[in-house]
Scaffold this motif. Structure first.
Motif, PDB file in Angstrom:
ATOM      1  N   TYR A   1      -5.613  -5.740   4.241  1.00  0.00           N
ATOM      2  CA  TYR A   1      -5.899  -6.396   2.971  1.00  0.00           C
ATOM      3  C   TYR A   1      -5.106  -7.691   2.875  1.00  0.00           C
ATOM      4  O   TYR A   1      -3.991  -7.806   3.394  1.00  0.00           O
TER       5      TYR A   1
ATOM      6  N   TRP B   1      -5.399   5.875  -0.490  1.00  0.00           N
ATOM      7  CA  TRP B   1      -4.261   4.972  -0.643  1.00  0.00           C
ATOM      8  C   TRP B   1      -4.443   4.123  -1.898  1.00  0.00           C
ATOM      9  O   TRP B   1      -5.519   4.078  -2.499  1.00  0.00           O
TER      10      TRP B   1
ATOM     11  N   VAL C   1       0.848  -1.190   0.000  1.00  0.00           N
ATOM     12  CA  VAL C   1       0.000   0.000   0.000  1.00  0.00           C
ATOM     13  C   VAL C   1       0.882   1.237   0.000  1.00  0.00           C
ATOM     14  O   VAL C   1       1.866   1.305   0.742  1.00  0.00           O
TER      15      VAL C   1
ATOM     16  N   PHE D   1      -8.063   3.899  -3.617  1.00  0.00           N
ATOM     17  CA  PHE D   1      -9.086   4.159  -2.608  1.00  0.00           C
ATOM     18  C   PHE D   1      -9.102   5.638  -2.240  1.00  0.00           C
ATOM     19  O   PHE D   1      -8.048   6.278  -2.115  1.00  0.00           O
TER      20      PHE D   1
ATOM     21  N   SER E   1      -4.092  -0.167   5.235  1.00  0.00           N
ATOM     22  CA  SER E   1      -4.324   1.224   4.857  1.00  0.00           C
ATOM     23  C   SER E   1      -3.446   2.123   5.720  1.00  0.00           C
ATOM     24  O   SER E   1      -2.994   1.725   6.798  1.00  0.00           O
TER      25      SER E   1
ATOM     26  N   GLU F   1     -10.718  -7.298   2.186  1.00  0.00           N
ATOM     27  CA  GLU F   1     -10.424  -6.204   3.106  1.00  0.00           C
ATOM     28  C   GLU F   1     -11.091  -6.513   4.434  1.00  0.00           C
ATOM     29  O   GLU F   1     -12.269  -6.890   4.471  1.00  0.00           O
TER      30      GLU F   1
ATOM     31  N   PRO G   1       0.382   5.607   0.297  1.00  0.00           N
ATOM     32  CA  PRO G   1      -0.610   6.653   0.594  1.00  0.00           C
ATOM     33  C   PRO G   1      -0.737   7.633  -0.555  1.00  0.00           C
ATOM     34  O   PRO G   1       0.220   7.911  -1.284  1.00  0.00           O
TER      35      PRO G   1
ATOM     36  N   GLY H   1     -12.612   4.819   1.948  1.00  0.00           N
ATOM     37  CA  GLY H   1     -12.578   3.420   1.554  1.00  0.00           C
ATOM     38  C   GLY H   1     -13.262   3.116   0.244  1.00  0.00           C
ATOM     39  O   GLY H   1     -13.289   1.959  -0.185  1.00  0.00           O
TER      40      GLY H   1
ATOM     41  N   ARG I   1      -7.600  -0.812   8.104  1.00  0.00           N
ATOM     42  CA  ARG I   1      -8.045  -1.799   7.115  1.00  0.00           C
ATOM     43  C   ARG I   1      -6.874  -2.702   6.730  1.00  0.00           C
ATOM     44  O   ARG I   1      -5.835  -2.215   6.310  1.00  0.00           O
TER      45      ARG I   1
ATOM     46  N   TYR J   1      -3.720   0.195  -3.253  1.00  0.00           N
ATOM     47  CA  TYR J   1      -3.333  -1.188  -3.007  1.00  0.00           C
ATOM     48  C   TYR J   1      -2.732  -1.742  -4.291  1.00  0.00           C
ATOM     49  O   TYR J   1      -3.351  -1.697  -5.354  1.00  0.00           O
TER      50      TYR J   1
END
Length: 487
Positions: free
Chosen positions: A457, A151, A143, A194, A450, A480, A145, A198, A455, A153
């Motif tokens: 993943y 963010w 991830v 995202f 995240s 998630e 930012p 989210g 969160r 993924y």
């Protein structure tokens, strides 16, 4: 036989295999079937604090100054983020067991376009985001930012190719490595973008044409390093902020790459090799490639080295740290499985690797061990060994991807085993975090968080819909998990 019956037969066979045999079977099957930032622990491989810079263009070299090793900061009293985690409850509608207070959704499924609020459980939803369906066999991930608080993924695709035959049958690697150079691979790297709440707002591809991309690393300068796992595989650097293609970084060596970790303080890269006689590597940049004070390494010139364990050797590391030395790789521009150094130490199936707080952790799947390299002391020890683990800590097998939290939990994803993510706490006790049921032909990978840590993943590399509103073995999906505020 119909295509559906073919798939069912393959799935039944996969379930009967252990994790290592399952991977070998998939490689052979794909070939013969014609498939010729707020904290450092939030990035994909423990590469240190995120810095600005979204371009792959290397930072101009600063004046070269001698490198003075800095001892890692001490973190006394680490107890682990998941130390007080409760037991796993019954599976939810997505087939995920988790403790009370956890909430699951599916954010991507193979051959479907991602949806803004995740994938419907019952059936595919028409339309979606992006111009390419989600890739098959999603594996290692990270991830980065975004400036708006969201963010991205990043997800590899572990699709075998001709070069993969050289992994399954090493005697053929000389031939398959040559053929691979003239045959575009079918793997890729995809993204889910995202917003801060989210919502998924975009999806695109940042690398194609490669082979069997397993794990990788988010760099401190916010690029993605994607690793090819076959005997002549390379590491590719990708820009996760826009669709495009990555750049090969041949200075990082040619071997069955699994994962990368970066020590930003000493400006060193550590790499695992997924072969039964694989080695553990580090890459030392030339002074002009990553000068002190520079934001990033150019990843164009450096020395590839292999680890040699001294003292009482590998078995001694079961009970106490053993001294290590580093030897320059022989012919680093050629496949390393053909240029072994006898004095270097073999590690049985190198998997995930992560840098945290002066320690480099890595996993070896052939013997189900987790290792810890102390950079300052230049020692290695085994912090988990399934063969000698006693109840209740003997719950981890099929060790694969790693992720280390900033509280010192070493999260280990299982390839096979019980399909769990298990935390090794700082005191070396174990806690299961989640478990996927009904997908015994799959493996868990792609663990990432995240930026706010709320969160988590992860992927089920070979999970998918069962056609009845649930999930079973398939071609890959991404979960998630929303963690409770108490964590």
């Amino acid at each position: 036989m119909s295509k559906k019956s073919d798939i069912q037969q393959v799935q039944k066979h996969l379930v009967s295999l252990d994790g290592q045999s399952r991977r070998a079977f998939l490689r052979a099957m794909f070939y013969t079937a014609g498939a010729v930032g707020s904290a450092s622990w939030l990035v994909g491989c423990g590469g240190g604090d995120s810095v600005q810079g979204d371009s792959l263009t290397p930072t101009p070299a600063d004046p070269v100054t001698p490198v003075v090793p800095t001892p890692p900061p001490e973190e006394p009293g680490l107890v682990g983020r998941f130390a007080d985690l409760g037991p796993l409850e019954d599976p939810d509608i997505y087939g995920v067991r988790s403790p009370a207070g956890f909430t699951t959704r599916v954010v991507a499924i193979n051959n479907e376009l991602p949806q803004p609020n995740g994938m419907a459980a019952a059936s595919p939803t028409p339309g979606g985001i992006g111009n390419r369906p989600w890739h098959i066999f999603p594996d290692g991930a990270g991830v980065v930012p975004r400036d708006n608080g969201g963010w991205i993924y990043i997800s590899n695709s572990e699709v075998p190719g001709i070069g993969s035959l050289g992994f399954t049958f090493p005697a053929l690697s000389g031939l398959t490595n040559i053929i691979e150079q003239f045959t575009p691979g079918l793997a890729q790297v995809g993204t889910l973008v995202f917003d801060p709440d989210g919502t998924i707002v975009d999806s695109y591809t940042i690398l194609t044409g490669t082979t069997f991309n397993c794990a990788g690393c988010v760099t401190p300068w916010k690029t993605w390093l994607s690793c090819e796992e076959f005997p002549n595989g390379q590491v590719w650097e990708c820009d996760p902020f826009q669709a495009g293609e990555g750049l090969a970084r041949p200075t990082l060596g040619f071997f069955s790459h699994e994962a990368v970790a970066i020590d930003p303080n000493e400006r060193l890269l550590y790499l695992t090799e997924d072969m039964p006689d694989g080695r553990f590597y580090r890459w030392v940049p030339d002074p002009a490639d990553w000068p002190e004070g520079a934001e990033r390494a150019a990843l164009q010139a450096g020395r590839l080295q292999v680890m040699a364990v001294g003292g009482d050797g590998v078995e001694g590391a079961l009970t106490s740290p053993q001294p290590i030395t580093w030897i320059d790789a022989r012919n680093p521009h050629l496949p390393q499985n053909e240029h072994r150094i006898a004095e270097s130490t073999a590690f049985d199936g190198g998997e995930g690797v992560w840098y945290f707080n002066g320690i480099v952790y890595f996993a070896t799947k052939g013997d189900n061990r987790i290792w810890a390299v102390d950079i300052a002391a230049q020692t290695v020890e085994i912090i988990y060994d399934l063969a000698t683990a006693e109840a209740p800590n003997n719950i981890l097998s099929g060790v694969d991807n790693l992720f280390v939290t900033n509280q010192g939990d070493v999260l280990v994803a299982e390839d096979g085993g019980d399909m769990q993510i298990v935390a090794i706490l700082p005191d070396r006790t174990l806690k299961p975090i989640v478990q996927v049921v009904g997908q015994d032909a799959s493996e868990i990978a792609g663990v990432a968080f995240s930026p706010d840590g709320r969160r988590m993943y992860f992927t089920s590399d070979r999970g998918g819909r069962n056609g009845f509103g649930g999930f079973t073995n398939g071609l890959g999906m991404v979960y998630e998990v929303l963690l409770p505020d108490s964590l």
